[in-house]
Write a protein that holds these residues in place. Structure first.
Motif, short mmCIF file in Angstrom:
data_model
loop_
_atom_site.label_atom_id
_atom_site.label_comp_id
_atom_site.label_asym_id
_atom_site.label_seq_id
_atom_site.Cartn_x
_atom_site.Cartn_y
_atom_site.Cartn_z
N LEU A 177 -13.68 -12.66 12.57
CA LEU A 177 -13.49 -12.54 14.02
C LEU A 177 -14.85 -12.72 14.65
O LEU A 177 -15.70 -11.83 14.59
CB LEU A 177 -12.89 -11.18 14.39
N LEU A 178 -15.05 -13.89 15.21
CA LEU A 178 -16.38 -14.28 15.70
C LEU A 178 -16.43 -14.17 17.21
O LEU A 178 -15.71 -14.86 17.93
CB LEU A 178 -16.68 -15.72 15.26
N SER A 179 -17.28 -13.28 17.69
CA SER A 179 -17.51 -13.18 19.13
C SER A 179 -18.76 -13.99 19.44
O SER A 179 -19.29 -14.68 18.57
CB SER A 179 -17.71 -11.72 19.52
N ILE A 182 -24.14 -10.46 18.74
CA ILE A 182 -25.14 -10.50 17.67
C ILE A 182 -24.52 -10.19 16.30
O ILE A 182 -24.89 -10.78 15.29
CB ILE A 182 -26.27 -9.47 17.97
N ASP A 183 -23.55 -9.29 16.28
CA ASP A 183 -23.11 -8.73 15.00
C ASP A 183 -22.21 -9.63 14.16
O ASP A 183 -22.43 -9.80 12.95
CB ASP A 183 -22.39 -7.39 15.24
N SER A 184 -21.16 -10.17 14.79
CA SER A 184 -20.18 -10.87 13.95
C SER A 184 -20.74 -12.08 13.21
O SER A 184 -20.35 -12.30 12.05
CB SER A 184 -18.92 -11.21 14.75
N PHE A 203 -11.77 -15.27 20.33
CA PHE A 203 -10.87 -15.03 21.46
C PHE A 203 -11.67 -15.21 22.73
O PHE A 203 -12.75 -14.64 22.86
CB PHE A 203 -10.32 -13.60 21.39
N ARG A 259 -7.83 -5.13 20.77
CA ARG A 259 -8.30 -5.32 19.39
C ARG A 259 -7.14 -5.41 18.40
O ARG A 259 -7.17 -6.18 17.45
CB ARG A 259 -9.20 -4.16 18.97
N THR A 280 -14.96 -8.25 10.50
CA THR A 280 -15.52 -8.01 11.84
C THR A 280 -16.99 -7.57 11.72
O THR A 280 -17.45 -7.21 10.64
CB THR A 280 -14.76 -6.90 12.61
N GLY A 281 -17.66 -7.58 12.86
CA GLY A 281 -19.07 -7.17 12.89
C GLY A 281 -19.25 -5.73 13.31
O GLY A 281 -20.35 -5.33 13.69
N GLN A 286 -21.88 2.49 16.32
CA GLN A 286 -22.88 1.68 17.03
C GLN A 286 -22.70 1.76 18.54
O GLN A 286 -23.66 1.83 19.29
CB GLN A 286 -22.79 0.23 16.58
N GLN A 290 -16.79 2.24 18.56
CA GLN A 290 -16.69 1.94 17.13
C GLN A 290 -16.74 3.22 16.29
O GLN A 290 -17.61 3.44 15.46
CB GLN A 290 -17.78 0.93 16.72
P1 ATP Z 1 -20.53 -8.48 18.27
O1 ATP Z 1 -21.99 -8.51 18.52
O2 ATP Z 1 -20.12 -9.13 16.99
O3 ATP Z 1 -19.74 -8.96 19.46
P2 ATP Z 1 -20.35 -5.82 19.16
O4 ATP Z 1 -21.27 -4.80 18.64
O5 ATP Z 1 -20.58 -6.41 20.51
O6 ATP Z 1 -20.19 -6.96 18.08
P3 ATP Z 1 -17.64 -5.44 19.90
O7 ATP Z 1 -17.82 -6.37 21.03
O8 ATP Z 1 -17.06 -4.11 20.12
O9 ATP Z 1 -18.94 -5.13 19.12
O10 ATP Z 1 -16.77 -6.20 18.82
C1 ATP Z 1 -16.57 -5.68 17.54
C2 ATP Z 1 -16.08 -6.79 16.64
O11 ATP Z 1 -14.82 -7.30 17.09
C3 ATP Z 1 -17.01 -8.00 16.65
O12 ATP Z 1 -18.07 -7.84 15.74
C4 ATP Z 1 -16.08 -9.12 16.28
O13 ATP Z 1 -15.89 -9.17 14.89
C5 ATP Z 1 -14.78 -8.70 16.95
N1 ATP Z 1 -14.70 -9.31 18.30
C6 ATP Z 1 -15.05 -8.79 19.47
N2 ATP Z 1 -14.83 -9.65 20.49
C7 ATP Z 1 -14.33 -10.76 19.93
C8 ATP Z 1 -13.91 -12.04 20.43
N3 ATP Z 1 -13.97 -12.32 21.73
N4 ATP Z 1 -13.45 -12.96 19.57
C9 ATP Z 1 -13.39 -12.67 18.23
N5 ATP Z 1 -13.78 -11.50 17.72
C10 ATP Z 1 -14.25 -10.56 18.53
#
Ligand code: ATP
Ligand code: MG
Length: 381
Positions: A177-179, A182-184, A203, A259, A280-281, A286, A290
């Motif tokens: 799940l790639l946002s 930074i994390d994913s 998404f 989610r 997921t990331g 954090q 989460q």
């Molecule tokens: P990231 O830096 O990866 O966005 P984050 O610390 O901002 O992580 P969240 O935004 O709460 O944390 O998202 C947690 C995880 O949910 C993400 O690491 C990713 O794996 C998944 N995720 C969040 N938003 C999306 C998105 N728009 N599309 C796909 N996956 C998502």
């Protein structure tokens, strides 16, 4: 084809029966990484890969991205004889500018008449006599490495660390799940490092969220593809579904419902891509959302195992890795986040399952997931 690079692989040896499987995966991945150079030839010898080319620099840069490689050395070939070993040793050391060294020998050709410690003593002695450079067996500035093999012998001075891990492709396929954050991307890298093949689903919610978050996801996927991912990026348009979920009560559960539907939808896409787990990331604690409770509520909706490679990481560790692997500068570009779209005023930090189930009672989340997956667009990276 005068340049030579030696590639070492480590962990693969620990894998017993799987060894040949790992090595052939590594060979394929190396070939793929070297192919664009157009001038590199790969050869496997006595537990090493050798790359002959016109340009060591390019080869090293390409191989630094291939998981399974533990170290990389530019090297010089010689035909195996004591005389040639000494000449090669003198050549490599005479303009090295170092103050101390030791010689380490690996003799994979056991028919070579001189044993390793004697070769080391002889070559080391000659280097010291002719160049004046000190021998230091305990804390040398450099190690002169000599390998005597049946087909080829070579000498090297420098070990450049490889990325380690396992060759991509040996550990099944997962769906990331790639946002655009930074994390994913770092989570995806960590899965590649453990030998998983990855595809990604992102998404995004136009028109409420701008194009840039999608562009970032594409750029991040491209960086991951430099680390051996041959991936498909599936893009799910999420805004309308979020609007429906946002109407569920209590509204503090909105982000959890977003989610959960993400997990259901990605589960369908993952199955299509032959993936066996979602990634997921997330990292425990954090951000306020989460928590373990929220992760449990999210996992409850997932049709498959959810892996969270960063679950124990500090943000600073993730940032350090993001910088190292080349995703950080993309991740920090400004974008709007789908999950912060239609945020409730006080999002739940400790979801209770019965409340979550109750909140979804009047909507057909399975059908929504199916529709979202069916309408998704696939981009080959
Ligand atoms: P990231 O830096 O990866 O966005 P984050 O610390 O901002 O992580 P969240 O935004 O709460 O944390 O998202 C947690 C995880 O949910 C993400 O690491 C990713 O794996 C998944 N995720 C969040 N938003 C999306 C998105 N728009 N599309 C796909 N996956 C998502
Ligand atoms: Mg995020």
């Amino acid at each position: 084809m005068n340049d030579l690079v030696v590639l070492r692989y480590g962990e693969i040896f620990l894998k017993g029966k799987n060894r040949s499987f790992f090595i052939s995966a590594l060979r394929n991945n190396l070939k793929r990484a070297l192919e664009p150079l157009g001038h590199a030839q790969l050869k496997g010898v006595h537990g090493r890969f050798l790359v002959f080319s016109n340009d060591n620099k390019e080869v090293i840069e390409a191989c630094r991205h291939v998981f399974g490689i533990t170290s990389i050395s530019p090297a010089v070939m010689f035909s195996p004889s004591m005389e040639n070993a000494i000449t090669a040793g003198l050549e490599i050391m005479s303009d090295s500018g170092v103050s101390s060294f030791k010689v380490k020998v690996r003799r994979s050709d056991k028919s070579f008449p001189v044993k390793s410690p004697e070769i080391a003593a002889e070559v080391g002695g000659q280097i010291h006599t002719k160049t004046g450079i000190k021998v230091d067996l305990h804390n040398p500035e450099v190690i002169v490495e000599i390998e005597i093999g049946k087909e080829i012998s070579f000498i090297s001075l420098e070990r450049i660390p490889g990325p380690g891990g396992l060759p991509v492709g040996v550990s099944s396929t997962v769906e990331l799940l790639l946002s655009a954050g930074i994390d994913s991307p770092v989570a995806g890298y960590m899965m590649l490092k453990r030998g998983a093949s990855i595809n990604a689903t992102t998404f995004y919610s136009p028109p409420w969220v701008g194009e840039e978050s999608l562009e970032k996801a594409i750029s991040l996927s491209k960086v991951l593809s430099q680390w051996g991912a041959q991936m498909k990026l599936t893009v799910v348009k999420y805004g309308e579904a979020q609007k429906i979920l946002r109407k569920c009560r209590p509204d503090k559960l909105a982000v959890i419902l977003y989610r959960r539907l993400m997990m259901r939808t990605t589960g369908i896409i993952a199955a299509r891509n032959g993936a066996k787990a979602l990634v997921t990331g997330e990292s425990l604690g954090q951000v306020a959302s989460q928590t373990l409770e929220n992760m449990i509520a999210i996992d409850d909706a997932s049709p498959m195992l959810v892996l969270r490679p960063l679950v124990t990481w500090d943000k600073s560790e993730t940032i350090e890795w993001a910088r190292k692997i080349g995703t950080y500068d993309i991740s920090i570009l400004p974008h709007e986040d789908s999950c912060t779209l239609f945020m409730p005023p006080a999002p739940e930090t400790k979801a209770k399952m019965d409340q979550v189930i109750q909140a979804e009672k009047n909507i057909d989340t399975m059908q929504m997931a199916q529709d979202l997956a069916d309408d998704a667009i696939v981009i080959n990276i």
